[in-house]
Design an enzyme around this catalytic site. Structure first.
Site, PDB file in Angstrom:
ATOM      1  CB  ALA A  23       8.155  23.725  34.565  1.00  0.00           C
ATOM      2  CE1 TYR A 179       2.519  28.380  50.777  1.00  0.00           C
ATOM      3  CE2 TYR A 179       0.546  29.548  51.492  1.00  0.00           C
ATOM      4  CZ  TYR A 179       1.357  29.078  50.486  1.00  0.00           C
ATOM      5  OH  TYR A 179       1.021  29.314  49.172  1.00  0.00           O
TER       6      TYR A 179
END
Length: 316
Positions: A23, A179
């Site tokens: 965040a 990834y």
């Protein structure tokens, strides 16, 4: 749903409790700011509480007094011990979660392992969020109002392949292949979670997925920085400046998936522009591999074994 959808069209989030991983920067920072602007209580799950607190101060200084609460807490998704401590604290202090945003991630880094021996991209992007979601599931189900679990994937999932024989890429490692595998795992998890919720007759908790297109954030810089490549770092900064949309724009699919009233379980949202790289949020289809139910079930089983986390869909 239109390309003009913006945070100004978000429903009021007063009395909503939102948990966002990662965040303090990039897409997570922008999503936290948007939720706070709409009055939510936001639990900011951050690897660094120092950076989290700086981000919270910046957000508070930039928005009007909405009654929002920003609660910064330490959570390292590369550590099952950290996840356990974090979720124990959240369960102690909160009686419900309305929206869980599985947002944090690492991208295209040199091969590393988490504290628990997982290949780091799979460990942080998928396995960490798998464990986090499972441990917080009761707080999402024990809710008088509908709740959502939003998992952030990437267009890179289309080049992903789950190698069950070498899941942690010990025999062969390519940073982009790893990834892609982790981002495909995000979608297999999100869709399988929705199927399991439906099988348990849970209708008030939805699992949905999204991707940001090409959003210019610090995520692109970590790989070159950890590899010590100034050339690649400079190239990535140039590409970000030319091609990327802002992190605020990139966060829109996540915010739409988390709050829009027409969202259904199992939906997938991303930008509607050319190549799905930029633009406003729209519902999309992901790769054929992401809808492979057999692979999803197998990945779920392996994820349970690796993390020691099981999901309980029926409350006592």
């Amino acid at each position: 749903m239109t390309a003009s959808w913006t945070v100004s069209q978000m429903p009021d989030c007063t009395d909503k409790t939102v948990l966002i991983t990662g965040a303090n920067s990039g897409l997570g920072f922008e999503a936290t700011k948007a939720f706070a602007s709409n009055g939510a209580t936001v639990i900011m799950a951050c690897r660094s509480t120092e950076r989290g607190r700086r981000a919270a101060i910046e957000i508070r200084d930039s928005i009007a007094d909405t009654g929002a609460t920003l609660n910064v807490r330490q959570c390292d998704l590369a550590s099952l011990e950290s996840i356990d401590a974090f979720t124990t604290g959240v369960e102690r202090d909160y009686d419900r979660i309305d929206i869980l945003c599985n947002n944090a991630g690492v991208m295209a880094i040199p091969r590393q392992e988490t504290e628990d021996g997982f290949e780091k991209q799979l460990g942080v992007n998928h396995l960490g969020h798998f464990a986090l979601t499972g441990k917080l599931l009761d707080l999402l189900l024990e809710n008088d109002s509908p709740s959502r679990i939003v998992t952030h994937s990437s267009g890179a999932h289309e080049m992903g392949e789950i190698d069950f024989d070498d899941l942690h890429r010990e025999r062969s490692y390519g940073k982009w292949e790893a990834y892609g595998q982790s981002k495909l795992a995000n979608l297999l998890f999100a869709y399988e979670l929705q199927r399991r919720l439906e099988a348990a007759n849970v209708t008030d908790t939805l699992s949905v997925a999204c991707h940001p297109g090409y959003a210019a954030t610090n995520l692109q810089y970590r790989g070159p920085e950890e590899a010590g490549s100034r050339l690649r770092l400079g190239l990535m900064k140039a590409i970000n400046a030319i091609v990327g949309q802002s992190a605020a724009k990139g966060s829109l699919p996540l915010l739409y998936a988390a709050t829009a009233r027409d969202v259904q379980g199992g939906d997938y949202y991303g930008p509607d522009g050319v190549g799905n790289m930029r633009g406003g949020p729209e519902q999309q289809s992901s790769s054929e591999a992401s809808y492979d139910r057999q692979a999803a079930a197998k990945l779920w089983e392996r994820s349970e074994e690796l993390t020691g986390t099981t999901f309980t869909f029926v409350l006592d």
